[in-house]
Enzyme design. Structure first.
Site, PDB file in Angstrom:
ATOM      1  N   LYS A  22       0.842  -1.210   0.000  1.00 37.36           N
ATOM      2  CA  LYS A  22       0.000   0.000   0.000  1.00 37.36           C
ATOM      3  C   LYS A  22       0.869   1.248   0.000  1.00 37.36           C
ATOM      4  CE  LYS A  22      -1.782   1.571   4.017  1.00 37.36           C
ATOM      5  NZ  LYS A  22      -1.543   2.980   4.386  1.00 37.36           N
ATOM      6  N   ASN A  23       1.869   1.270   0.889  1.00 38.97           N
ATOM      7  CA  ASN A  23       2.658   2.498   1.051  1.00 38.97           C
ATOM      8  C   ASN A  23       3.602   2.763  -0.116  1.00 38.97           C
ATOM      9  OD1 ASN A  23       1.342   2.966   3.402  1.00 38.97           O
ATOM     10  ND2 ASN A  23       3.074   2.535   4.758  1.00 38.97           N
ATOM     11  N   ARG A  93      -4.438  11.192   4.186  1.00 38.88           N
ATOM     12  CA  ARG A  93      -3.370  12.172   4.324  1.00 38.88           C
ATOM     13  C   ARG A  93      -2.365  12.107   3.181  1.00 38.88           C
ATOM     14  NH1 ARG A  93      -1.548  14.411   8.463  1.00 38.88           N
ATOM     15  NH2 ARG A  93       0.434  13.889   7.557  1.00 38.88           N
ATOM     16  N   CYS A 117      -4.297  12.830  13.065  1.00 44.82           N
ATOM     17  CA  CYS A 117      -5.059  11.595  13.072  1.00 44.82           C
ATOM     18  C   CYS A 117      -4.858  10.954  14.427  1.00 44.82           C
ATOM     19  CB  CYS A 117      -4.607  10.684  11.931  1.00 44.82           C
ATOM     20  SG  CYS A 117      -2.919  10.162  12.128  1.00 44.82           S
ATOM     21  N   ARG A 122       0.961  14.864  13.012  1.00 49.63           N
ATOM     22  CA  ARG A 122       1.417  14.650  11.642  1.00 49.63           C
ATOM     23  C   ARG A 122       1.445  15.912  10.785  1.00 49.63           C
ATOM     24  NH1 ARG A 122      -0.751   8.791   9.777  1.00 49.63           N
ATOM     25  NH2 ARG A 122       1.160   8.802   8.586  1.00 49.63           N
ATOM     26  N   PRO A 123       2.304  16.865  11.134  1.00 53.41           N
ATOM     27  CA  PRO A 123       2.432  18.074  10.317  1.00 53.41           C
ATOM     28  C   PRO A 123       3.105  17.781   8.978  1.00 53.41           C
ATOM     29  CG  PRO A 123       4.066  18.078  12.075  1.00 53.41           C
ATOM     30  CD  PRO A 123       3.230  16.844  12.265  1.00 53.41           C
ATOM     31  N   ASP A 125       5.358  20.210   7.642  1.00 55.79           N
ATOM     32  CA  ASP A 125       6.349  21.286   7.516  1.00 55.79           C
ATOM     33  C   ASP A 125       7.609  20.864   6.734  1.00 55.79           C
ATOM     34  OD1 ASP A 125       6.627  19.683  10.036  1.00 55.79           O
ATOM     35  OD2 ASP A 125       8.542  20.734  10.121  1.00 55.79           O
ATOM     36  N   ASP A 305       5.165   0.876  12.131  1.00 50.90           N
ATOM     37  CA  ASP A 305       3.921   0.214  11.727  1.00 50.90           C
ATOM     38  C   ASP A 305       3.801  -1.205  12.290  1.00 50.90           C
ATOM     39  OD1 ASP A 305       3.094   2.451  10.398  1.00 50.90           O
ATOM     40  OD2 ASP A 305       3.599   1.723   8.395  1.00 50.90           O
ATOM     41  N   ARG A 397      -8.105  -0.779   5.958  1.00 51.69           N
ATOM     42  CA  ARG A 397      -7.287   0.228   5.275  1.00 51.69           C
ATOM     43  C   ARG A 397      -5.947  -0.340   4.855  1.00 51.69           C
ATOM     44  NH1 ARG A 397      -7.918   6.316   7.219  1.00 51.69           N
ATOM     45  NH2 ARG A 397      -6.716   6.600   5.316  1.00 51.69           N
TER      46      ARG A 397
END
Ligand code: UD1
Length: 417
Positions: A22-23, A93, A117, A122-123, A125, A305, A397
């Site tokens: 997925k990632n 996201r 989340c 989880r910025p 920047d 994860d 998900r």
């Protein structure tokens, strides 16, 4: 809403196939925005909601897509839009990854600021700072970020932290920005290497992916390509840890041992027998796990994860186990739910201490996020009696048809609508 009902305490035996990652599939699908020529992306876990959301994102930006089994075909219909819709970004996201390709190609992009989340703030920047280093200007407007640049400049960029998403976003921007962009302190995850290989197929030159310095030689125009996404190392790791918890002998087909070095080392220390070959990993475990402390860190460290799945395994270990989380600030929500099954876990800041118990017992529990859900599933497979997991959409998900796959190795998992 769906629930999973698990009759635990059964040994797992047989072969479990892993899906495409997925990632890795998410950024690769988004990277098709870099070209107007057709792309074919194979081995996508199209059963996952995030992949379907990504396909919708591409459509909303002006691409035409066709999904056949695990193959996604992406074509152009004319010009692309430079604004990502809020209802898609808020669902996923990773939509923010569209910013790099769009900004680099069209000099303008507007994306809603993705919210936090369950696992942290989880910025973004690091992504934005990288684009600024490449010459973009940032304006915030009513919850959106607008970035503009007459033309991005290739050059050196240093990340303050090896963010996976920021590394991917900047690699994609650099791929269509003529010249040499060097990303220092880049993330080293295998998914970065997979994206790099796809960008090379599109015509960019990329070196150093998988190390902390990634060099991209961009080209103004990229062409189409066909690509097969890597196997999902997190799904593979989850299956291995599940087998260690429930006991048994399972071959995880499609998995790549070199992507899971830290996890396989921890499993061996816990008492599992591990063997592997090209495209498979086999685990066998017939004892109570020994306690093995882990602390998450960016790749090649222990993956965040798999922290929750590891904690689920350690609830059954002999002795006390420390589990540290350094990547996300709030990723221990599974601890309380595991407690409902008889686990003994004390959380303090970014560290948890697990006191192993001889057995867990089935209970009604609830998934709070994707990997917390995986941890609960593992605990349920190992526990005595029946567990009902609510909010299965979190598990869906990241795990395709999880109940059908687990049934292949003898687990009793039923989805109740
Ligand atoms: C990706 C993975 C996710 C995994 C994570 C870390 C995808 C779709 N998701 O997420 O499964 O858990 O890597 O391995 O690939 N951060 C900032 N500013 C930024 C970016 C990140 O402070 O601009 C912080 C985050 O809040 C987090 C840490 O850095 O605490 C790691 O984030 P990052 O590596 O960017 O993870 P993602 O790419 O979001």
């Amino acid at each position: 809403m769906d629930r999973l009902v698990i009759e635990g305490g059964r040994r797992l035996e047989g072969t479990l196939p892993v899906s495409g990652s997925k990632n890795a599939a998410l950024p690769i699908l988004i990277a098709t925005l870099l070209t107007d020529e057709p792309c074919v992306v194979e081995n996508c876990p199209t059963g996952l909601r995030d992949i379907r959301t990504t396909v919708r994102l591409l459509e909303s930006l002006g691409k035409k897509t066709k999904v056949t089994g695990s193959v996604v075909r992406v074509e152009s219909t004319g010009s692309l839009k430079t604004q990502a819709p809020y209802d898609i970004v808020k669902q996923m996201r990773a939509s923010v990854l569209a910013a790099g390709p769009l900004l680099a190609r069209f000099g303008l992009v507007r994306v809603p600021i993705p919210g936090g989340c369950a696992i942290g703030l989880r910025p973004i920047d690091i992504h934005l700072k990288g684009f600024e280093t490449m010459g973009a200007r940032r304006i915030a407007d009513q919850g959106d970020i607008i970035m503009s640049a007459a033309r991005l400049r290739a050059g050196p960029i240093r990340l303050r932290f090896p963010s996976v998403g920021a590394t991917e976003n900047l690699m994609m921007a650099a791929a269509v920005t003529p010249g040499r962009t060097t990303i220092k302190n880049a993330a080293r995850e295998p998914e970065i290497e997979d994206l790099a290989a796809f960008l090379v197929r599109l015509g960019a030159a990329v070196s150093g992916a998988g190390t902390s310095t990634v060099v991209v030689m961009g080209r103004a125009k990229l062409h189409g390509a066909r690509y097969k996404v890597m196997a999902d190392r997190i799904e593979a790791g989850t299956f291995l840890i599940a087998t260690a918890a429930a006991g048994g002998k399972v071959r995880v087909a499609g998995a790549e041992a070199s992507h899971l070095t830290a996890v396989l080392a921890a499993l061996k220390k816990a008492g599992a027998k591990i063997s592997s070959g090209k495209g498979w990993i086999e685990i066998s475990m017939d004892r109570r796990p020994k306690s093995v402390a882990v602390k998450t860190s960016p790749h090649p460290g222990f993956p965040t994860d798999l922290q929750a799945p590891w904690m689920a395994l350690m609830t059954l270990a002999t002795g006390f186990t420390k589990v540290g989380e350094t990547v996300f600030e709030n990723r221990f929500m599974h601890a309380a739910e595991l407690g409902r099954m008889g686990a003994r876990i004390a959380v303090s800041g970014s560290e948890a201490v697990v006191a192993g118990v001889e057995r867990l017992s089935g209970a009604p529990i609830m998934a709070s996020d994707l990997r917390a859900g995986a941890a609960l599933l593992i605990a349920a497979l190992a526990a005595k009696g029946r567990t009902t997991i609510q909010r299965v959409y979190h598990i869906d998900r990241g795990y395709e048809a999880v109940e059908r796959k687990l049934a292949r190795v003898g687990a009793r998992v039923e989805r109740v609508k």
